[in-house]
Design an enzyme around this catalytic site. Structure first.
Site, short mmCIF file in Angstrom:
data_model
loop_
_atom_site.label_atom_id
_atom_site.label_comp_id
_atom_site.label_asym_id
_atom_site.label_seq_id
_atom_site.Cartn_x
_atom_site.Cartn_y
_atom_site.Cartn_z
N LYS A 212 0.87 -1.19 0.00
CA LYS A 212 0.00 0.00 0.00
C LYS A 212 0.90 1.23 0.00
O LYS A 212 1.72 1.42 0.91
CB LYS A 212 -0.91 0.00 1.22
CG LYS A 212 -1.76 1.25 1.31
CD LYS A 212 -2.81 1.16 2.40
CE LYS A 212 -3.58 2.46 2.50
NZ LYS A 212 -4.63 2.39 3.53
N ARG A 222 -10.73 10.02 1.86
CA ARG A 222 -10.58 10.70 3.15
C ARG A 222 -11.69 11.74 3.33
O ARG A 222 -12.13 11.99 4.45
CB ARG A 222 -9.18 11.31 3.27
CG ARG A 222 -8.12 10.22 3.34
CD ARG A 222 -6.69 10.78 3.33
NE ARG A 222 -5.71 9.70 3.23
CZ ARG A 222 -4.41 9.90 3.08
NH1 ARG A 222 -3.93 11.12 3.02
NH2 ARG A 222 -3.59 8.87 2.99
N LYS A 234 1.35 10.11 5.72
CA LYS A 234 1.42 8.69 6.10
C LYS A 234 2.69 8.01 5.59
O LYS A 234 2.77 6.79 5.47
CB LYS A 234 0.17 7.97 5.61
CG LYS A 234 -1.14 8.52 6.22
CD LYS A 234 -2.34 7.60 5.99
CE LYS A 234 -3.59 8.13 6.69
NZ LYS A 234 -4.75 7.22 6.55
N GLU A 250 7.35 -6.69 1.11
CA GLU A 250 6.13 -6.60 1.92
C GLU A 250 5.20 -7.79 1.66
O GLU A 250 4.62 -8.36 2.59
CB GLU A 250 5.38 -5.29 1.62
CG GLU A 250 6.02 -4.04 2.21
CD GLU A 250 5.74 -3.90 3.71
OE1 GLU A 250 5.16 -4.81 4.31
OE2 GLU A 250 6.10 -2.85 4.27
N LYS A 265 -2.12 -1.48 -3.83
CA LYS A 265 -2.99 -0.30 -3.77
C LYS A 265 -2.17 0.97 -3.82
O LYS A 265 -1.19 1.05 -3.08
CB LYS A 265 -3.78 -0.36 -2.45
CG LYS A 265 -4.63 0.84 -2.19
CD LYS A 265 -5.30 0.73 -0.84
CE LYS A 265 -6.09 1.99 -0.58
NZ LYS A 265 -6.63 2.02 0.75
N SER A 291 -10.16 5.71 -4.68
CA SER A 291 -11.10 6.82 -4.85
C SER A 291 -10.65 7.86 -5.87
O SER A 291 -11.46 8.35 -6.65
CB SER A 291 -11.35 7.47 -3.48
OG SER A 291 -10.12 7.90 -2.91
C1 PBG Z 1 -7.18 3.78 5.48
C2 PBG Z 1 -7.62 3.51 4.10
C3 PBG Z 1 -7.46 4.39 3.03
C4 PBG Z 1 -8.07 3.81 1.92
C5 PBG Z 1 -8.57 2.57 2.33
N1 PBG Z 1 -8.27 2.38 3.68
C6 PBG Z 1 -6.90 5.74 2.98
C7 PBG Z 1 -5.59 6.01 3.57
O1 PBG Z 1 -4.74 5.13 3.71
O2 PBG Z 1 -5.39 7.17 3.92
C8 PBG Z 1 -8.14 4.46 0.58
C9 PBG Z 1 -9.17 3.98 -0.34
C10 PBG Z 1 -9.43 4.86 -1.49
O3 PBG Z 1 -8.80 5.92 -1.70
O4 PBG Z 1 -10.33 4.51 -2.25
N2 PBG Z 1 -6.59 2.79 6.20
#
Ligand code: PBG
Length: 348
Positions: A212, A222, A234, A250, A265, A291
């Site tokens: 990720k 968010r 992050k 990972e 992701k 998203s």
């Molecule tokens: C948080 C999480 C995120 C998403 C899924 N779980 C956002 C982040 O890591 O800040 C993102 C999903 C998306 O953007 O569609 N643990």
């Protein structure tokens, strides 16, 4: 005859003597379907959904047109419809009221918390649909980070894992079919597997967000959860977008720790990573069409700049072609509609 004469060289042949004519197999829709290498199906899709407290409400997310935060009653109706369309799984994300957030995200493992209540209700109403629950603290913390933060703003790994484990147990107890750690803390998959097994949840699966990345493509998500970090970013836990070998590291660790499915992701800007992970492991590989990827297509389509349906199918097919067995996508419902047998020929 010299060996030169044996070489078939289309570039110097006259058109009439061409032997290889790849276009032959593209001449008709039937032929193209026969030789198509990658077929996107509704079985590949997982639909991420947002649940909020309350009743009778469905609020569209501004930066994700066509996606909503649902109250439980309306969520159940929507899920029944998704099941009818053939969607097999949803990934659940909660919108937690500010008043229930704290520094350590303790609401995350409340047996009567929003996620736990929602999972129970879904498993009663539509037991066939697979419910995947997210494991990370960000929707539950006042600061919006996925872990516990110390006084210097550092995200603490091991104390966070202890909470993630409690969260996994609470979700499993509520009936979650699969838990999905999305937090990127080290060692969490192993800790969660061990705890689930010790509590008797040996069949609860782990979908690990293994690779990720710290990505700007998460912005609209968010907004949906009101979970943007209140300070910093992050980057000390999510991966650097420039790294590929680290993704394999990972993935290897998560497999060793007991992951059932590994994930990459975001998806679209990381198709090379999906392919490398696929070549590395025999486990199913998931990709998260996040998203921001969704928002870009929606925005362009709303402006009339692209053909939305064709761009959606082309994009998701590219992820599958890269090696994704499963795709988490906010387009899942739209695609399930497009792939209904009665609509099929007009769209592909
Ligand atoms: C948080 C999480 C995120 C998403 C899924 N779980 C956002 C982040 O890591 O800040 C993102 C999903 C998306 O953007 O569609 N643990």
């Amino acid at each position: 005859m010299s060996s030169e004469n044996l070489t078939i060289d289309n570039t110097t042949s006259t058109p009439t003597s061409l032997i290889y004519r790849p276009r032959r197999l593209r001449r008709s829709a039937t032929l193209r379907r026969m030789v198509r290498e990658t077929i996107l199906t509704v079985d590949d899709l997982i639909y991420p959904m947002f649940v909020m407290e309350g009743e009778g409400q469905k609020v569209e997310i501004t930066s994700m047109p066509g996606c909503y935060r649902y109250t439980l009653d309306l969520l159940l109706k929507e899920i029944a419809e998704l099941h009818q369309l053939g969607i097999g799984a949803i990934a659940l994300f909660p919108v937690i009221p500010e008043a229930k957030k704290d520094d350590t995200g303790s609401e995350s493992y409340n047996p009567d918390g929003l996620v736990q209540r929602t999972v129970k209700a879904i498993k009663e109403a539509v037991p066939e649909i697979l419910v995947i629950t997210d494991i990370a603290l960000d929707p539950f913390t006042t600061h919006g980070h996925d872990g516990i933060v110390d006084e210097n703003g550092m995200i603490l790994n091991d104390p966070t894992v202890e909470i993630l484990v409690k969260m996994a147990i609470a979700q499993a107890a509520a009936g979650s079919d699969m838990v999905a750690p999305s937090d990127m803390m080290d060692g969490r998959v192993g800790a969660i597997r061990k705890a689930l097994d010790a509590e008797g949840y040996v069949d609860v699966r782990i979908l690990a967000y293994s690779a990720k990345y710290a990505s700007a493509y998460y912005g609209p998500f968010r907004d949906a959860l009101d979970s943007a970090p209140r300070f910093g970013d992050k980057k000390t836990y999510q991966m650097d977008s420039a790294n590929a070998r680290e993704a394999i590291k990972e993935v290897a660790l998560d497999i060793e720790e007991g992951a059932d499915i590994v994930m990459v992701k975001p998806a679209l800007a990381y198709l090379d990573i999906i392919r490398q992970v696929k070549d590395y492991t025999h486990l199913p590989v998931a990709a998260y069409n996040v998203s921001g990827e969704y928002a870009m297509i929606k925005a362009a389509a709303q402006n009339g700049w692209i053909d939305e349906k064709r761009v959606i199918l082309e994009t998701l097919t590219s992820m599958k072609r890269a090696g994704a067995d499963l795709i988490l996508t906010y387009f899942a419902k739209e695609v399930a509609l497009m792939l209904q047998p009665k609509n099929l020929f007009s769209n592909i």
